[in-house]
Write an enzyme that holds these catalytic residues in place. Structure first.
Site, PDB file in Angstrom:
ATOM      1  N   MET A 126       0.816  -1.206   0.000  1.00  0.00           N
ATOM      2  CA  MET A 126       0.000   0.000   0.000  1.00  0.00           C
ATOM      3  C   MET A 126       0.853   1.260   0.000  1.00  0.00           C
ATOM      4  O   MET A 126       0.675   2.141  -0.832  1.00  0.00           O
ATOM      5  CB  MET A 126      -0.937   0.005   1.223  1.00  0.00           C
ATOM      6  CG  MET A 126      -1.995  -1.079   1.201  1.00  0.00           C
ATOM      7  SD  MET A 126      -3.102  -1.004   2.635  1.00  0.00           S
ATOM      8  CE  MET A 126      -2.030  -1.676   3.919  1.00  0.00           C
ATOM      9  N   SER A 133       1.051   7.583   5.990  1.00  0.00           N
ATOM     10  CA  SER A 133      -0.199   7.660   6.751  1.00  0.00           C
ATOM     11  C   SER A 133      -1.359   8.077   5.855  1.00  0.00           C
ATOM     12  O   SER A 133      -2.500   7.646   6.045  1.00  0.00           O
ATOM     13  CB  SER A 133      -0.052   8.657   7.910  1.00  0.00           C
ATOM     14  OG  SER A 133       0.874   8.178   8.862  1.00  0.00           O
ATOM     15  N   GLU A 241      -7.361  -6.580  10.440  1.00  0.00           N
ATOM     16  CA  GLU A 241      -5.944  -6.197  10.402  1.00  0.00           C
ATOM     17  C   GLU A 241      -5.457  -5.732  11.770  1.00  0.00           C
ATOM     18  O   GLU A 241      -4.382  -6.145  12.237  1.00  0.00           O
ATOM     19  CB  GLU A 241      -5.739  -5.080   9.382  1.00  0.00           C
ATOM     20  CG  GLU A 241      -4.304  -4.555   9.352  1.00  0.00           C
ATOM     21  CD  GLU A 241      -4.110  -3.397   8.398  1.00  0.00           C
ATOM     22  OE1 GLU A 241      -3.065  -2.718   8.508  1.00  0.00           O
ATOM     23  OE2 GLU A 241      -4.987  -3.164   7.556  1.00  0.00           O
TER      24      GLU A 241
END
Length: 380
Positions: A126, A133, A241
């Site tokens: 990702m 962030s 997660e």
């Protein structure tokens, strides 16, 4: 331990503990499994664990898994972390398996979930140099071609990619709309032509990687879920997660505590056990209480996730990630302090506990982000 478990769950915890003691119970065993501490994931060991069915703890039974609960998953993760089993790929693999189970096609589930059950490691990508962030700011691009998709761009901080068999890539497929729109998930078999995986040296060794995509060709059926819905799909998996991260850190915190307690219970200075001094005795009491409270939080949220599988537990899951990682880091730091110079020496495990926990407040969404999420759920 205050946690209430079923008989089957207690049996699972005991079986995992036995496996950890047998396979990696001594420092010499762990040194051999990790090439002197340089490796974090031993593939042969992980496949032996998978042979017992545990790698598929949350995989539906129709794909060869156990079809277990979030509580079962957390038990497995906590106990393997406590046992210091060098299978660093398991947590991320479970994150990917959850995404595929939720959004994958029938063919993807048949292929990928069965590979998870067999002990294949998965990776997810990702973050980017300009999107940490703020993940939705990602720019790695997947463009349509006559035969499928072509990927170009860079990813970073990618765990497991140097030994994983599959990668779940999150890329931008459209620049229109808000930054949360036009994001898509893709399945990428590894290795892949045009993909360079370059390790990043860190305090913990080689755990993460930079990924460079240069005209990487993917078929049309590489899309996981719906084109342009990647952000929504990512958010749907946050509860699982963050429970994964929380359970791992509870296990690590308990192990760091147990190691520190064993040391202060035997180490003598000034003619007495150092653990008998009030300063250390009180520190032990505080840490034990924090770990137990954190464990109860993790498993309470795991039960919520089991009861409401389609609900995103934004507040509760962020609390799990925040609390478990902060407590684990505190236990490791104070454990090192209680052990003095021995806590800093590489011949003891405490310095590894510190390296493992110090970064936990950063990955998986920094704890500053977790606090912001929690605050927003209160209307702030």
């Amino acid at each position: 331990m205050l946690l209430e478990l079923t008989d089957d769950q207690r049996d699972l915890a005991r079986a995992v503990d036995d496996f950890c003691r047998r396979e990696a119970g001594s420092r010499d065993q762990r040194e051999k499994l990790t090439d002197g501490g340089r490796l974090h994931h031993n593939e042969d060991l992980y496949r032996r664990l998978a042979g017992l069915g545990w790698a598929g703890v949350r995989v539906p039974e129709e794909y060869g898994g156990l079809g277990g609960s979030h509580v079962d998953m957390c038990l497995l993760l906590e106990r393997t972390a406590h046992g210091m089993l060098p299978i660093a790929g398991m947590g991320v693999t479970f994150i990917v398996a959850n995404a595929v189970a939720r959004f994958g096609t029938a063919a993807q589930k048949e292929t990928l979930l069965r590979s998870v059950v067999a002990g294949d490691s998965q990776s997810i990508s990702m973050s980017e140099p300009g999107a940490g962030s703020d993940v939705a700011a990602l720019t790695c691009k997947a463009e349509r071609t006559d035969s499928g998709w072509r990927v170009n761009g860079q990813k970073t901080w990618c765990s497991n990619a140097h030994y994983a068999q599959h990668l779940l890539l999150v890329a931008r497929t459209s620049g229109s709309g808000s930054k949360h729109e036009g994001i898509t998930m893709f399945h990428v078999p590894l290795p892949a032509d045009g993909l360079e995986i370059r390790g990043i040296d860190t305090l913990g060794g080689r755990e993460v990687n930079d990924l460079f995509f240069t005209d990487v060709e993917l078929p049309e059926d590489a899309v996981v879920g719906q084109v342009g819905q990647g952000w929504t799909q990512l958010m749907a998996g946050l509860s699982t997660e963050r429970l994964i991260l929380g359970a791992l850190m509870v296990g690590t915190a308990q192990r760091a505590f147990d190691d520190a307690l064993a040391f202060v219970s035997t180490r003598e200075q000034f003619g007495r056990k150092v653990g008998s001094f009030q300063a250390l005795r009180h520190r032990v009491a505080d840490l034990a209480t924090e770990i137990e409270a954190t464990r109860l939080l993790v498993y309470a949220v795991a039960r919520m996730a089991d009861a409401q599988p389609d609900k995103v537990l934004a507040r509760e899951a962020s609390m799990v990630k925040l609390k478990a990682t902060e407590v684990a880091k505190r236990v490791a730091i104070e454990g090192m302090q209680m052990m003095g110079g021995y806590g800093y020496a590489t011949e003891f495990d405490m310095e590894k506990h510190l390296r493992s926990t110090i970064v936990s407040t950063v990955y998986g969404g920094t704890n500053e982000i977790q606090r912001d999420i929690i605050g927003k759920t209160y209307g702030l």
